[in-house]
Motif scaffolding. Structure first.
Motif, PDB file in Angstrom:
ATOM      1  N   LEU A  24       0.895  -1.110  -0.164  1.00 57.86           N
ATOM      2  CA  LEU A  24       0.244  -0.227   0.334  1.00 57.86           C
ATOM      3  C   LEU A  24       0.933   1.323   0.127  1.00 57.86           C
ATOM      4  N   ARG A  25       2.447   0.668   0.857  1.00 59.03           N
ATOM      5  CA  ARG A  25       3.174   2.650   0.822  1.00 59.03           C
ATOM      6  C   ARG A  25       3.241   2.173  -0.480  1.00 59.03           C
ATOM      7  N   ASP A  26       3.850   1.633  -1.227  1.00 61.84           N
ATOM      8  CA  ASP A  26       4.954   1.531  -2.908  1.00 61.84           C
ATOM      9  C   ASP A  26       3.958   2.031  -3.580  1.00 61.84           C
ATOM     10  N   VAL A  27       2.733   1.767  -3.695  1.00 55.06           N
ATOM     11  CA  VAL A  27       1.287   2.091  -4.999  1.00 55.06           C
ATOM     12  C   VAL A  27       0.882   3.428  -4.128  1.00 55.06           C
ATOM     13  N   ARG A  28       0.656   3.567  -3.245  1.00 57.47           N
ATOM     14  CA  ARG A  28       0.517   5.527  -3.281  1.00 57.47           C
ATOM     15  C   ARG A  28       1.690   5.773  -3.714  1.00 57.47           C
ATOM     16  N   ALA A  29       2.745   5.685  -2.685  1.00 60.09           N
ATOM     17  CA  ALA A  29       3.715   6.379  -4.053  1.00 60.09           C
ATOM     18  C   ALA A  29       4.467   6.654  -4.993  1.00 60.09           C
ATOM     19  N   ALA A  42       2.097  -3.344 -11.583  1.00 63.84           N
ATOM     20  CA  ALA A  42       3.605  -3.480 -11.525  1.00 63.84           C
ATOM     21  C   ALA A  42       4.111  -3.554 -10.369  1.00 63.84           C
ATOM     22  N   VAL A  43       4.307  -2.178  -9.832  1.00 65.90           N
ATOM     23  CA  VAL A  43       4.938  -1.628  -7.982  1.00 65.90           C
ATOM     24  C   VAL A  43       4.157  -2.535  -7.328  1.00 65.90           C
ATOM     25  N   ALA A  44       2.942  -3.624  -7.310  1.00 66.76           N
ATOM     26  CA  ALA A  44       2.811  -4.440  -6.462  1.00 66.76           C
ATOM     27  C   ALA A  44       3.476  -5.646  -6.700  1.00 66.76           C
ATOM     28  N   SER A  45       3.433  -6.380  -7.375  1.00 67.39           N
ATOM     29  CA  SER A  45       3.811  -7.160  -7.739  1.00 67.39           C
ATOM     30  C   SER A  45       5.694  -7.711  -7.533  1.00 67.39           C
ATOM     31  N   ARG A  46       6.260  -6.401  -7.555  1.00 60.74           N
ATOM     32  CA  ARG A  46       7.556  -6.052  -7.559  1.00 60.74           C
ATOM     33  C   ARG A  46       7.654  -6.341  -5.757  1.00 60.74           C
ATOM     34  N   THR A  47       6.555  -5.571  -5.214  1.00 62.49           N
ATOM     35  CA  THR A  47       6.645  -5.651  -3.568  1.00 62.49           C
ATOM     36  C   THR A  47       6.723  -6.821  -3.068  1.00 62.49           C
ATOM     37  N   LEU A  48       5.703  -7.781  -3.931  1.00 61.13           N
ATOM     38  CA  LEU A  48       5.312  -8.945  -2.746  1.00 61.13           C
ATOM     39  C   LEU A  48       7.006  -9.667  -3.374  1.00 61.13           C
ATOM     40  N   PRO A  70      -7.558 -11.238 -12.487  1.00 63.17           N
ATOM     41  CA  PRO A  70      -6.510 -10.951 -13.155  1.00 63.17           C
ATOM     42  C   PRO A  70      -5.354  -9.880 -12.249  1.00 63.17           C
ATOM     43  N   ALA A  71      -5.436  -9.654 -11.343  1.00 68.54           N
ATOM     44  CA  ALA A  71      -5.092  -8.651 -10.997  1.00 68.54           C
ATOM     45  C   ALA A  71      -3.982  -9.409  -9.600  1.00 68.54           C
ATOM     46  N   ASN A  72      -3.225  -8.633  -8.164  1.00 70.60           N
ATOM     47  CA  ASN A  72      -2.463  -9.113  -7.439  1.00 70.60           C
ATOM     48  C   ASN A  72      -3.351  -7.586  -6.695  1.00 70.60           C
ATOM     49  N   ILE A  73      -3.736  -6.985  -7.159  1.00 71.47           N
ATOM     50  CA  ILE A  73      -4.145  -5.694  -5.829  1.00 71.47           C
ATOM     51  C   ILE A  73      -5.332  -5.300  -7.197  1.00 71.47           C
ATOM     52  N   CYS A  74      -5.892  -4.948  -6.503  1.00 66.07           N
ATOM     53  CA  CYS A  74      -7.599  -4.306  -6.864  1.00 66.07           C
ATOM     54  C   CYS A  74      -7.593  -2.644  -7.050  1.00 66.07           C
TER      55      CYS A  74
END
Length: 255
Positions: A24-29, A42-48, A70-74
């Motif tokens: 959440l921190r990385d995606v928000r940034a 893509a940001v969420a995928s990298r953090t995972l 189909p995705a890692n986040i909504c």
């Protein structure tokens, strides 16, 4: 069946929850005007990957869904309340965005969501976001041994409706542990003093979904996943995974 977790299990859920918080921190940034929603995915995928975790959202298919998610986040924007798919849409200045994500690590799950304004924040949008965040905080405060589930639900509903907002139809949280969705359901509407009695060891995700117009009606969009307000008004969504302990509620999805 409701499962009660031990302090050791809370700590394993806390490890998964920290990954959720970092996503959440990385995606928000990264969420700025001009950024496509696919970049947030893509940001969420990298953090995972960095934390050796997986997403319980990816390929999830409940009975009502037309195909696996189909995705890692909504990523839900403006009138989309929940389950928005991160596609090629580009964020605009002033968009109200909700990011909902989960992580599975070591056999345990965490689940959380946050809403925020992109770029320029308008007063009405900021008030909606702040009220929804406050609804979550008020609900968490009620999650103590001896209270009832209705005390948690009522705290969400009262905070939203007293501010003139609606509650998305049928929305609510859920139990969570080794699976993302477990018993009990945690509705966003309810009456104080009603429902199952809360006990130490219960782990739940509480998630207010609040509509700006004050109307509750929603509609599922053509993609089969995204749920939007029927009247096109904006919505906000906050969520934390918590453990109910003898010392009070403990948030498991915070940094």
């Amino acid at each position: 069946m409701v499962t009660y977790r031990s302090p050791r299990e809370w700590e394993r859920m806390r490890e998964a929850g920290r990954v959720v918080a970092r996503i959440l921190r990385d995606v928000r940034a990264a969420a700025e005007p001009g950024v496509p929603l696919t970049e947030l995915e893509a940001v969420a995928s990298r953090t995972l990957k960095e934390h050796h975790a997986t997403s319980p959202f990816l390929h999830y298919k409940p009975a009502w869904a037309p195909y696996p998610y189909p995705a890692n986040i909504c990523v839900s924007v403006n009138e989309v309340v929940v389950h928005g798919i991160p596609d090629g849409r580009v964020l605009l200045d002033g968009d109200l965005v909700t990011v909902d994500c989960g992580a599975r690590l070591g056999g345990y799950c965490g689940d959380a969501a946050v809403s925020f304004m992109v770029g320029t924040s308008d007063e009405a949008g900021a008030r909606l976001v702040e009220t929804t965040r406050a609804a979550l905080e008020q609900a968490i405060a009620q999650a103590v041994p001896g209270n009832r589930l209705g005390d948690v639900s009522s705290a969400v509903e009262e905070t939203a409706r007293n501010a003139g907002y609606g509650i998305a139809d049928g929305s609510g949280g859920h139990g969570i542990g080794t699976e993302m969705h477990e018993d009990p359901p945690v509705p966003n509407t309810g009456r104080r003093g009603r429902g199952m009695r809360l006990r130490e060891g219960l782990t739940i995700a509480i998630e207010p979904l609040v509509t700006e117009s004050g109307r509750d009606a929603t509609v599922t969009l053509a993609d089969g996943w995204s749920v939007a307000t029927r009247d096109g008004s904006r919505a906000a969504h906050f969520e934390h995974t918590i453990a109910i302990t003898g010392d009070g509620p403990v948030v498991l999805t915070a940094l």
